[in-house]
Design a protein around this motif. Sequence first.
Motif, short mmCIF file in Angstrom:
data_model
loop_
_atom_site.label_atom_id
_atom_site.label_comp_id
_atom_site.label_asym_id
_atom_site.label_seq_id
_atom_site.Cartn_x
_atom_site.Cartn_y
_atom_site.Cartn_z
N TYR A 54 0.85 -1.19 0.00
CA TYR A 54 0.00 0.00 0.00
C TYR A 54 0.89 1.24 0.00
O TYR A 54 1.89 1.29 0.71
CB TYR A 54 -0.90 0.02 1.24
CG TYR A 54 -1.92 -1.09 1.24
CD1 TYR A 54 -3.19 -0.88 0.71
CD2 TYR A 54 -1.61 -2.34 1.75
CE1 TYR A 54 -4.12 -1.90 0.68
CE2 TYR A 54 -2.54 -3.36 1.73
CZ TYR A 54 -3.79 -3.13 1.19
OH TYR A 54 -4.71 -4.14 1.18
N GLN A 130 -8.25 -7.10 2.53
CA GLN A 130 -7.55 -6.22 1.59
C GLN A 130 -8.49 -5.18 1.01
O GLN A 130 -8.14 -4.00 0.93
CB GLN A 130 -6.92 -7.03 0.46
CG GLN A 130 -6.26 -6.13 -0.57
CD GLN A 130 -6.14 -6.75 -1.94
OE1 GLN A 130 -6.83 -7.70 -2.27
NE2 GLN A 130 -5.26 -6.21 -2.75
N SER A 134 -8.09 -1.22 1.65
CA SER A 134 -7.96 -0.28 0.52
C SER A 134 -8.96 0.86 0.65
O SER A 134 -8.63 2.02 0.41
CB SER A 134 -8.17 -1.01 -0.81
OG SER A 134 -7.10 -1.87 -1.08
N ALA A 141 -4.34 -1.56 -3.44
CA ALA A 141 -3.26 -2.46 -3.07
C ALA A 141 -2.56 -2.95 -4.33
O ALA A 141 -3.16 -2.99 -5.40
CB ALA A 141 -3.80 -3.65 -2.31
#
Length: 172
Positions: A54, A130, A134, A141
């Motif tokens: 990230y 994830q 994000s 990501a």
Amino acid sequence: MYTSLKRPGRYLLALALLSTLPLGGCVALLGAGAGGGAVAYVENGGVANYYAYYPVSLSAASRGTQAAFQQMNIRYNGMIQKSANEAIVEGTTNRGQTARVTLTSMATDVTKVNIRIGTFGDRAESLQFQHLLSQQLGAAASAVAPSGTAPSPSTNTENANQSEGQQTIPLQ
């Protein structure tokens, strides 16, 4: 006299065979349980840690991880600051599984987020994490580290995981 010895021998043999049946059942149940564990291991691809990069600082990734945990109903257990470049955030799912997120600062504004949920690593929940992370960070990501970033020499988590028979897999 020969016949009287022969009959007790038969009975002892029959008794010995019958006494092993319950044990055989227990052994069969244990074998079935181990087989079920092996199936779960194979279905999940073995023990797996899932990671993504990230474009944020370590502290921002930590705050985002805690917010994503809250959205996933994962109880936040705490954070351990292993070094200036690495932190571990832990939580517990509603099913009692451990969620462990290792945050590694790759550069000032790049953090590698490595997650494992449960014993073997749950791919579906890791992908959900994830996605939520994000959203929290307002950044997409990436499965590949941005060029020019390299892991800190003090952190070698990936190699340690490989030596323990674990896989480190990019989230896709």
